[in-house]
Design an enzyme around this catalytic site. Structure first.
Site, PDB file in Angstrom:
ATOM      1  N   LYS A   8       0.828  -1.212   0.000  1.00  0.00           N
ATOM      2  CA  LYS A   8       0.000   0.000   0.000  1.00  0.00           C
ATOM      3  C   LYS A   8       0.862   1.263   0.000  1.00  0.00           C
ATOM      4  CE  LYS A   8      -2.135  -1.118   3.894  1.00  0.00           C
ATOM      5  NZ  LYS A   8      -1.619  -2.466   4.233  1.00  0.00           N
ATOM      6  N   ARG A  81     -10.258   0.923   7.432  1.00  0.00           N
ATOM      7  CA  ARG A  81      -9.844  -0.420   7.845  1.00  0.00           C
ATOM      8  C   ARG A  81     -10.957  -1.155   8.569  1.00  0.00           C
ATOM      9  NH1 ARG A  81      -3.916   0.667   7.943  1.00  0.00           N
ATOM     10  NH2 ARG A  81      -2.815  -1.275   8.241  1.00  0.00           N
ATOM     11  N   ARG A 120      11.428  -5.634   5.550  1.00  0.00           N
ATOM     12  CA  ARG A 120      11.041  -4.228   5.329  1.00  0.00           C
ATOM     13  C   ARG A 120      11.755  -3.277   6.289  1.00  0.00           C
ATOM     14  NH1 ARG A 120       4.812  -2.561   5.190  1.00  0.00           N
ATOM     15  NH2 ARG A 120       4.740  -3.147   7.394  1.00  0.00           N
ATOM     16  N   ARG A 151       9.961  -1.368  11.841  1.00  0.00           N
ATOM     17  CA  ARG A 151       8.778  -1.006  12.628  1.00  0.00           C
ATOM     18  C   ARG A 151       8.574  -2.008  13.767  1.00  0.00           C
ATOM     19  NH1 ARG A 151       4.043   0.151   8.321  1.00  0.00           N
ATOM     20  NH2 ARG A 151       2.959  -1.048   9.932  1.00  0.00           N
ATOM     21  N   ARG A 162      -1.649  -9.072  13.225  1.00  0.00           N
ATOM     22  CA  ARG A 162      -2.208  -8.054  12.320  1.00  0.00           C
ATOM     23  C   ARG A 162      -3.014  -8.723  11.202  1.00  0.00           C
ATOM     24  NH1 ARG A 162       3.063  -5.027  10.878  1.00  0.00           N
ATOM     25  NH2 ARG A 162       1.812  -3.939   9.317  1.00  0.00           N
TER      26      ARG A 162
HETATM   27  P1  AMP Z   1       0.144   0.719   8.337  1.00  0.00           P
HETATM   28  O1  AMP Z   1       1.276   1.693   8.327  1.00  0.00           O
HETATM   29  O2  AMP Z   1      -0.945   1.089   7.371  1.00  0.00           O
HETATM   30  O3  AMP Z   1       0.592  -0.705   8.204  1.00  0.00           O
HETATM   31  O4  AMP Z   1      -0.525   0.828   9.784  1.00  0.00           O
HETATM   32  C1  AMP Z   1       0.192   0.486  10.955  1.00  0.00           C
HETATM   33  C2  AMP Z   1      -0.731   0.342  12.136  1.00  0.00           C
HETATM   34  O5  AMP Z   1      -1.380   1.594  12.403  1.00  0.00           O
HETATM   35  C3  AMP Z   1      -1.862  -0.652  11.957  1.00  0.00           C
HETATM   36  O6  AMP Z   1      -1.470  -1.986  12.213  1.00  0.00           O
HETATM   37  C4  AMP Z   1      -2.846  -0.127  12.998  1.00  0.00           C
HETATM   38  O7  AMP Z   1      -2.427  -0.471  14.289  1.00  0.00           O
HETATM   39  C5  AMP Z   1      -2.721   1.375  12.852  1.00  0.00           C
HETATM   40  N1  AMP Z   1      -3.637   1.901  11.821  1.00  0.00           N
HETATM   41  C6  AMP Z   1      -3.313   2.376  10.583  1.00  0.00           C
HETATM   42  N2  AMP Z   1      -4.403   2.761   9.907  1.00  0.00           N
HETATM   43  C7  AMP Z   1      -5.448   2.541  10.740  1.00  0.00           C
HETATM   44  C8  AMP Z   1      -6.855   2.712  10.618  1.00  0.00           C
HETATM   45  N3  AMP Z   1      -7.405   3.178   9.493  1.00  0.00           N
HETATM   46  N4  AMP Z   1      -7.626   2.365  11.671  1.00  0.00           N
HETATM   47  C9  AMP Z   1      -7.100   1.884  12.815  1.00  0.00           C
HETATM   48  N5  AMP Z   1      -5.785   1.679  12.994  1.00  0.00           N
HETATM   49  C10 AMP Z   1      -4.955   2.000  11.972  1.00  0.00           C
END
Ligand code: AMP
Length: 208
Positions: A8, A81, A120, A151, A162
């Site tokens: 993404k 999400r 990553r 991360r 996740r």
């Molecule tokens: P990402 O960078 O998109 O992989 O997001 C990392 C983490 O941020 C996710 O595993 C969630 O814990 C949190 N997160 C990101 N986007 C959302 C969202 N739209 N709603 C809730 N938690 C989010």
């Protein structure tokens, strides 16, 4: 949309470069709040480092502040999400006189996820996402010289969790958009350039 590691962030960056969009990665917004050291950031760190989703209300109020201050077309990366977020997004966009044009789901077989994520690294400074080999040494971003980091939610156990959260909360969002004529699935199990080519084809098709 897409499961952890689907690409993404990588594909959003390509879309931003090509179509000059405003990039809103909710993951980056949350990591920015953590980096600020605020009380809210501490609360968020506790949630996302465990691999859980932050509560919908918290996410939405943070997001609305950003959306309402830009006139540019937007790519949402990692949002919505949950079905509740998708519903609020519809309502928010309508209120702000905006439309959701396309919903792109990048698919990836689960067997690929852990391998992809364990290689990553992300740059602290410019946000560049890289995949490094097992022999990789050094932690310097080749783009800006910033420091690369792994991360905290990218460990194999957190990724497994996740994925469970993704199945339970995020996959139902697919049904929310299926049938709207806006939803498309793109095969993420290709090189980033091939994925981008497929995405562009879809975007151009819709614009025609
Ligand atoms: P990402 O960078 O998109 O992989 O997001 C990392 C983490 O941020 C996710 O595993 C969630 O814990 C949190 N997160 C990101 N986007 C959302 C969202 N739209 N709603 C809730 N938690 C989010």
């Amino acid at each position: 949309m897409g499961c952890p590691g689907a690409g993404k962030g990588t594909q959003s960056a390509k879309l931003v470069d090509t179509y000059h969009l405003k990039h809103i990665s909710t993951g980056d917004v949350l990591r920015g709040e953590i980096a600020s050291g605020s009380e809210l950031g501490k609360q968020i760190a506790g949630i996302i480092n465990q691999g859980n989703l932050v509560p919908d209300e918290m996410m939405i109020s943070m997001l609305e502040k950003i959306v309402s201050t830009t006139d540019k077309d937007i790519i949402f990366d990692g949002f919505p999400r949950t079905v509740a977020q998708a519903e609020v997004l519809d309502e928010m966009m309508q209120r702000l006189g905006r439309n959701i044009d396309r919903v792109i789901m990048i698919t990836l077989p689960e067997s690929e996820v852990v391998g992809r994520i364990s290689s990553r690294r992300q740059c602290q400074k410019c946000g560049e996402i890289l995949h490094v080999g097992p022999e990789a040494s050094g932690n310097v971003c080749p783009v800006c010289g910033g420091e690369l980091y792994t991360r905290p939610d990218d460990t194999p156990e957190r990724v497994k969790h996740r994925l469970e959260v993704y199945h339970q909360d995020t996959l139902p969002v697919k049904n929310y958009y299926a049938g709207t004529g806006k939803y498309v699935e793109i095969n993420g199990n290709q090189t980033p350039d091939q994925v981008f080519e497929d995405m562009q084809q879809y975007i151009l098709e819709k614009v025609k």
